[in-house]
Motif scaffolding. Structure first.
Motif, PDB file in Angstrom:
ATOM      1  N   ARG A 106    -109.782 -17.683  17.617  1.00 41.02           N
ATOM      2  CA  ARG A 106    -110.070 -16.321  17.749  1.00 41.02           C
ATOM      3  C   ARG A 106    -109.082 -15.390  18.378  1.00 41.02           C
ATOM      4  O   ARG A 106    -108.733 -14.254  17.873  1.00 41.02           O
ATOM      5  N   LEU A 107    -108.330 -15.852  19.302  1.00 40.22           N
ATOM      6  CA  LEU A 107    -107.403 -14.947  19.917  1.00 40.22           C
ATOM      7  C   LEU A 107    -105.914 -14.949  18.983  1.00 40.22           C
ATOM      8  O   LEU A 107    -105.680 -13.908  18.935  1.00 40.22           O
ATOM      9  N   GLN A 108    -105.952 -15.951  18.330  1.00 43.74           N
ATOM     10  CA  GLN A 108    -104.828 -16.080  17.196  1.00 43.74           C
ATOM     11  C   GLN A 108    -105.168 -14.963  15.817  1.00 43.74           C
ATOM     12  O   GLN A 108    -104.358 -14.299  15.432  1.00 43.74           O
ATOM     13  N   GLU A 109    -106.547 -14.990  15.727  1.00 41.68           N
ATOM     14  CA  GLU A 109    -106.971 -14.037  14.508  1.00 41.68           C
ATOM     15  C   GLU A 109    -106.644 -12.618  15.074  1.00 41.68           C
ATOM     16  O   GLU A 109    -106.278 -11.923  14.103  1.00 41.68           O
ATOM     17  N   ILE A 110    -106.794 -12.268  16.450  1.00 43.85           N
ATOM     18  CA  ILE A 110    -106.618 -10.774  16.418  1.00 43.85           C
ATOM     19  C   ILE A 110    -105.247 -10.500  17.172  1.00 43.85           C
ATOM     20  O   ILE A 110    -105.201  -9.497  17.629  1.00 43.85           O
ATOM     21  N   GLY A 111    -104.432 -11.348  16.867  1.00 48.11           N
ATOM     22  CA  GLY A 111    -103.118 -10.989  17.269  1.00 48.11           C
ATOM     23  C   GLY A 111    -102.192 -11.447  18.491  1.00 48.11           C
ATOM     24  O   GLY A 111    -101.188 -11.179  18.855  1.00 48.11           O
ATOM     25  N   PHE A 112    -103.073 -12.484  19.431  1.00 50.72           N
ATOM     26  CA  PHE A 112    -102.209 -12.727  20.578  1.00 50.72           C
ATOM     27  C   PHE A 112    -101.463 -13.917  20.142  1.00 50.72           C
ATOM     28  O   PHE A 112    -101.839 -15.023  19.526  1.00 50.72           O
ATOM     29  N   GLU A 113    -100.241 -13.860  20.909  1.00 47.09           N
ATOM     30  CA  GLU A 113     -99.200 -14.992  20.530  1.00 47.09           C
ATOM     31  C   GLU A 113     -99.450 -15.948  21.766  1.00 47.09           C
ATOM     32  O   GLU A 113     -99.914 -15.553  22.695  1.00 47.09           O
ATOM     33  N   HIS A 114     -98.992 -17.154  21.645  1.00 45.35           N
ATOM     34  CA  HIS A 114     -99.294 -18.449  22.779  1.00 45.35           C
ATOM     35  C   HIS A 114    -100.587 -18.233  23.043  1.00 45.35           C
ATOM     36  O   HIS A 114    -100.923 -18.295  24.249  1.00 45.35           O
ATOM     37  N   PRO A 115    -101.513 -18.365  22.031  1.00 39.53           N
ATOM     38  CA  PRO A 115    -103.179 -18.294  22.393  1.00 39.53           C
ATOM     39  C   PRO A 115    -103.672 -19.532  23.395  1.00 39.53           C
ATOM     40  O   PRO A 115    -104.413 -19.398  24.005  1.00 39.53           O
ATOM     41  N   GLU A 116    -102.735 -20.728  23.506  1.00 36.13           N
ATOM     42  CA  GLU A 116    -103.300 -21.843  23.818  1.00 36.13           C
ATOM     43  C   GLU A 116    -103.416 -21.331  25.524  1.00 36.13           C
ATOM     44  O   GLU A 116    -104.336 -21.824  26.190  1.00 36.13           O
ATOM     45  N   LEU A 117    -101.995 -20.839  26.026  1.00 35.97           N
ATOM     46  CA  LEU A 117    -102.112 -20.600  27.380  1.00 35.97           C
ATOM     47  C   LEU A 117    -102.976 -19.413  27.785  1.00 35.97           C
ATOM     48  O   LEU A 117    -103.584 -19.407  28.914  1.00 35.97           O
ATOM     49  N   LEU A 118    -103.307 -18.452  27.000  1.00 39.08           N
ATOM     50  CA  LEU A 118    -104.200 -17.335  27.328  1.00 39.08           C
ATOM     51  C   LEU A 118    -105.530 -17.833  27.404  1.00 39.08           C
ATOM     52  O   LEU A 118    -106.216 -17.377  28.027  1.00 39.08           O
ATOM     53  N   ALA A 119    -105.930 -18.602  26.399  1.00 38.23           N
ATOM     54  CA  ALA A 119    -107.273 -19.277  26.397  1.00 38.23           C
ATOM     55  C   ALA A 119    -107.508 -20.017  27.739  1.00 38.23           C
ATOM     56  O   ALA A 119    -108.649 -19.582  28.266  1.00 38.23           O
ATOM     57  N   GLU A 120    -106.790 -20.805  28.272  1.00 41.71           N
ATOM     58  CA  GLU A 120    -106.752 -21.438  29.590  1.00 41.71           C
ATOM     59  C   GLU A 120    -106.827 -20.222  30.609  1.00 41.71           C
ATOM     60  O   GLU A 120    -107.659 -20.468  31.458  1.00 41.71           O
ATOM     61  N   ARG A 121    -106.080 -19.376  30.663  1.00 33.54           N
ATOM     62  CA  ARG A 121    -106.114 -18.201  31.552  1.00 33.54           C
ATOM     63  C   ARG A 121    -107.565 -17.595  31.745  1.00 33.54           C
ATOM     64  O   ARG A 121    -108.139 -17.519  32.658  1.00 33.54           O
ATOM     65  N   LEU A 122    -108.093 -17.106  30.280  1.00 33.78           N
ATOM     66  CA  LEU A 122    -109.383 -16.636  30.188  1.00 33.78           C
ATOM     67  C   LEU A 122    -110.449 -17.661  30.900  1.00 33.78           C
ATOM     68  O   LEU A 122    -111.292 -16.900  31.378  1.00 33.78           O
ATOM     69  N   ARG A 123    -110.493 -18.659  30.372  1.00 33.89           N
ATOM     70  CA  ARG A 123    -111.328 -19.560  30.859  1.00 33.89           C
ATOM     71  C   ARG A 123    -111.498 -19.739  32.522  1.00 33.89           C
ATOM     72  O   ARG A 123    -112.486 -19.782  33.010  1.00 33.89           O
ATOM     73  N   HIS A 124    -110.037 -19.950  32.985  1.00 33.68           N
ATOM     74  CA  HIS A 124    -110.012 -20.164  34.556  1.00 33.68           C
ATOM     75  C   HIS A 124    -110.791 -18.723  35.207  1.00 33.68           C
ATOM     76  O   HIS A 124    -111.651 -18.973  36.233  1.00 33.68           O
ATOM     77  N   PHE A 125    -110.502 -17.553  34.651  1.00 36.07           N
ATOM     78  CA  PHE A 125    -110.902 -16.256  35.168  1.00 36.07           C
ATOM     79  C   PHE A 125    -112.375 -16.277  34.846  1.00 36.07           C
ATOM     80  O   PHE A 125    -113.368 -16.173  35.863  1.00 36.07           O
TER      81      PHE A 125
END
Length: 957
Positions: free
Chosen positions: A473-492
């Protein structure tokens, strides 16, 4: 006059007049005979009061002329006091209070219905009448009770008096004609009475409170004076009738609910010990008005309004002028929302009077002139209509009756002879009020997120999908490097910050996060923008009012994302100072830094909102000012609206205004304590003055966002008799040293708002070993005889920035003279060169692949040393080269004096600008002040070549 009334009311008015005439109640007074048809048609209360209750009432009001002119607070109190002076029993007290209320109510109603009084007079006199009854009845009852039980005293033997707080419209001097009185009873401290049989202060004041309620509210043969409502007290009907101040403060601090903040806006002392009552309301102010901008208040008021709407629907009271759609309560909510949100930082928004608040909101541009004017017009109309409803029969009603005749009577009382015009006006104004209310209180919608499917952003945050789904979903709406960002969002999402939130806080976060994810998806660098804004949200989440601000204002959220995307420094700055989120609400002002005069006006206004003796609050105000203005500069900078040199000018102006006002405040605090510094004797005695000199980047007009201020404090005190003229005299040298220390403390001390500037005073004569403030004579002697070459180099960038104008001029003359001393060029060259080489060894980059823009060979410091050397070596013959303190104009002056070729001056200026621009970009991204060696190679080579040419330095570089 009867024929001028609506046809439907003529017979009714004639009958009422006939009844009054039969009782002999109408005086032979032209002003009465010309208006009595209007009043008789609009008010059975006036008619019956003057015919059935007291046929002499109108005669008395005419004879005394009290009917024909407004009554002041003092007059209203004097008339009741005259009656109470003759009272000897509680029965008489009750009778006199009711007769007083009837007499004054008739007078107020008559003047309003006859068109002799405007709305403000009617509301104010109704409020003052009620307050007089409360206070004077309380005094009589207190005196009576102390005769039986003794005087209540605290543990030190001080007599205690009750405090009566008036809430709602009574507190705001806006009481409607037949309103009940919302009261809270309090007393300063625990203790007991000094009678033969001591009673606790609790028992005494509860007894006194019950007596006061009975005196005003009990129904007797004369009716009742006022309905009393005590449900707004702590814990409502379940709470004690009277509480000590400490218990009240504890209650609001630990248990106070949001609707009680709303209620406390208008609280004021209306009886008893006014001094203690005013102190109590001041002490409760932090409960009502938060230090930060409290946008959570919108949510709370929205919920309160929803409860009122549901109750109105349940009762079928949609036409209620007070609580119905577009009614008085909605006007109040609009004004009081801004009071709760901003009142902690703007004392002018703490007014208890609603119309004064609306005018202020208009004048400050918080509400548009059109919105404010429409709300003011509607409020006036609705309050006149409400009073007309209540003046009809002195009943606590807020609804225009459906009966056509009664409806026409209310319209007439509100100033309309045509009921259809009244109804059209009522419908039109209520629609306008509700529209403005909806604009302020409408719930934020996820659909406001720009160009992003809200369902996707919502799923990413709220639905807790698997990690793979989040990445997709992050990739669908334009976020680059979604793997790291997904982990950051989950951690938060699963982290301690979110887990610790209250239910309300979690609700606000869940509303905000999809909006934030959506906004970041539209940024230039979506992942970086979200990572930086997540740091901010993580920091401020526990203060959920900030979450509410961003969720309530998509424009503020959009600006936040844009700024964080553009600059790591801005992101860190806002995270460190979340109060700045308020500055994001208006993009028009956000990207337009203020000029010098506007900066001074803004800071003066902010300081005017706090007590002149409150140094701690003044420190906070100055911090908020500096941070807000610096954010505006950064916003203009990041957006490209302000070139580099203009940015430095803006930052320098902010520093100068901040420093100037800080010195004034510290000087005032010192002179209050010690008096003004004076020197000289006899006829030559005079005021001693001070000045502050800026060195370094501040002096050279080259301030950056993180620059400290290099300052030197000087004064012109001289002679033996040099002391302050206050009750606690102080030697002038000690006075000016304390002034310097206070200024440094004011600016440099960490507070909840951070610091203003780091202050460095090591450039003063003798450095750390020198006096904190130096006399101008000692400064002159030091520069001539003791200063090192590097101190004369520093003097090239020195300029006065605050203090006495003549003393500043003396400093400039000394600076010119010292810089213009004849120097041995070879010796000077050796000293400057060796000093620069030592600096390179200590501060230069150890990595040959990197170029430290400031400290390495060919960097900014080389340019600075070249300029300083050329100024020092040539100023004796060319004094014009010391006129300026900034690099660009110094280079131009050196070229004009032919101490540097125009080509070399141009090359150095271009290199300097390139270096400054690159350093600035690095600072905005919080990056190291070094770049790859190849990046600025042409500029570095040009500077190095000129250095070698001037200093004949053949070392490797």
């Amino acid at each position: 006059m009867l024929h001028q009334l609506p046809e439907s009311l003529q017979d009714l008015a004639a009958a009422n007049i006939a009844k009054m005439e039969a009782a002999g109640a109408i005086p032979d007074e032209p002003r009465i005979t010309s208006t009595i048809p209007l009043v008789a048609a609009a008010s059975d209360f006036v008619t019956n009061s003057c015919s059935e209750n007291d046929s002499n009432l109108l005669h008395d009001l005419c004879t005394s002329k009290q009917l024909f002119e407004p009554s002041t607070r003092e007059q209203l109190r004097a008339r009741l006091q005259e009656k109470l002076d003759k009272v000897s029993s509680e029965e008489q007290l009750l009778a006199e209070l009711r007769q007083y209320r009837r007499r004054e109510a008739v007078r107020i109603a008559y003047r309003s219905l006859a068109g002799w009084a405007d709305l403000e007079e009617t509301l104010d006199e109704t409020s003052e009448m009620a307050e007089a009854a409360i206070d004077l009845a309380l005094h009589w009852l207190y005196t009576s009770l102390t005769k039986r039980w003794g005087v209540p005293r605290d543990e030190h033997g001080n007599a205690q008096q009750m405090v009566v707080l008036g809430m709602g419209k009574l507190g705001g001097h806006e009481l409607n004609f037949s309103s009940d009185l919302d009261l809270i009873f309090a007393f300063p401290q625990q203790g007991e009475t000094d009678g033969k049989r001591p009673r606790s202060n609790d028992e005494f004041f509860v007894k006194l409170g019950r007596q006061l309620i009975g005196a005003l509210d009990a129904v007797t043969v004369d009716g009742r004076a006022f309905r009393i409502d005590m449900r707004l007290r702590p814990n409502g009907d379940a709470g004690p009738l009277a509480l000590p101040f400490s218990a009240i403060e504890t209650y609001y601090e630990s248990q106070g609910r949001e609707w009680e903040r709303y209620a406390m806006i208008k609280a004021r002392c209306v009886g008893g010990d006014y001094t203690a009552g005013d102190a109590l309301t001041r002490d409760l102010r932090p409960f009502v008005y938060r230090r930060y901008l409290d946008y959570g208040a919108l949510e709370q008021l929205r919920e309160t309004k929803e409860m009122i709407v549901n109750e109105v629907r349940r009762r079928g009271a949609e036409e209620n002028l007070k609580t119905g759609e577009g009614g008085i309560r909605e006007v109040e909510f609009v004004a009081q929302a801004f009071q709760l949100i901003r009142g902690g930082r703007d004392a002018n928004l703490r007014s208890r009077r609603l119309m004064k608040t609306l005018y202020y909101l208009r004048d400050q541009g918080i509400l548009t002139p059109r919105s404010a004017d429409e709300l003011i017009e509607a409020y006036r109309f609705l309050r006149r209509a409400e009073n007309a409803v209540q003046m009809l029969a002195d009943e606590q009603s807020h609804t225009v009756p459906q009966d056509p005749v009664l409806r026409a009577r209310v319209a007439l009382g509100a100033g309309f002879t045509d009921v259809h015009n009244f109804e059209e006006k009522l419908e039109h104004l209520r629609a306008q009020v509700h529209d403005h209310f909806e604009q302020v209180f409408s719930s934020p919608q996820v659909e406001n997120a720009p160009e992003v499917q809200p369902s996707t952003a919502t799923l990413i945050w709220n639905e807790s999908p698997s990690n793979e789904e989040t990445i997709t979903r992050l990739q669908e709406i334009g976020f680059e490097h979604p793997e790291l960002l997904a982990e950051r969002l989950r951690h938060f999402h699963d982290g301690s910050t979110v887990r610790s939130l209250s239910t309300r806080g979690r609700k606000r976060l869940d509303c905000l996060m999809p909006l934030l994810i959506g906004a970041c998806a539209q940024a230039r660098r979506p992942t970086r923008a979200l990572e930086r804004t997540l740091d901010l949200v993580d920091t401020v989440a526990r203060r959920t009012a900030y979450l509410a601000l961003l969720a309530e204002h998509p424009m503020a959220l959009s600006q936040l994302v844009q700024l964080c995307d553009g600059s790591a420094w801005v992101a860190r700055f806002i995270t460190a100072h979340p109060l700045l989120l308020d500055e994001l609400l208006d993009p028009r002002s956000l990207y337009e830094p203020l000029g010098r005069a506007s900066l001074e006006e803004d800071l003066d206004y902010r300081l005017s909102q706090v007590e002149s003796m409150d140094l701690e609050q003044q420190m906070e105000v100055v911090r908020q000012f500096k941070q807000a203005q610096q954010l505006k500069v950064a916003a203009a900078d990041v957006s490209g609206a302000a070139p580099l040199m203009v940015v430095s000018d803006y930052l320098t102006n902010i520093a100068e205004v901040t420093l100037h006002r800080t010195i004034e405040l510290c000087y005032q605090h010192l002179t209050r304590k010690h008096g003004h510094p004076r020197c000289g004797e006899g006829n030559n005695q005079r005021l001693a003055h001070y000045a502050v000199v800026a060195y370094g980047k501040f002096g050279g007009l080259e301030l950056g966002y993180n620059s400290d201020l290099d300052l030197v404090f000087i004064h012109d005190s001289c002679g033996q008799a040099a002391v302050t003229d206050g009750q606690r005299p102080l030697d002038n040298q000690a006075f000016f040293s304390r002034l310097a220390q206070r200024v440094i403390h004011f600016l440099n001390t960490p507070t909840p708002g951070g610091i203003v500037y780091e202050i460095d005073t090591r450039l003063r004569p003798s450095g750390k070993a020198g006096l904190m403030s130096t006399s101008i004579e000692a400064f002159y002697a030091y520069q001539l005889h003791n200063a090192w070459t590097w101190e004369h180099q520093a003097l090239v960038r020195a300029r006065p920035v605050a203090g006495d104008e003549q003393l500043c001029q003396r400093f400039n003359k000394i600076r010119s003279e010292v810089l213009g001393l004849q120097r041995d060029s070879a010796q000077l060259k050796e000293q400057v060169s060796s000093m620069r080489e030592r600096q390179r060894r200590e501060k230069g980059s150890s990595d040959r692949r990197l170029f430290d823009i400031k400290n390495d060979h060919g960097g900014i410091s080389d340019i600075e040393f070249i300029v300083q050397y050329l100024v020092l070596v040539s100023a004796h013959d060319h004094p014009e080269v010391v006129r300026y303190t900034d690099k660009i104009r110094l280079l131009r002056a050196l070229a004009d004096a032919e101490q540097l070729s125009s080509v070399d001056a141009h090359r150095l200026a271009n290199a300097y600008r390139s270096y400054r621009r690159r350093l600035h970009q690095l600072a905005l991204q919080d990056e190291e002040m070094a770049v790859e060696c190849e990046e600025l190679q042409p500029q570095r080579e040009a500077v190095t070549e000129l250095w070698q040419r001037i200093f004949n330095n053949n070392q490797d570089h």
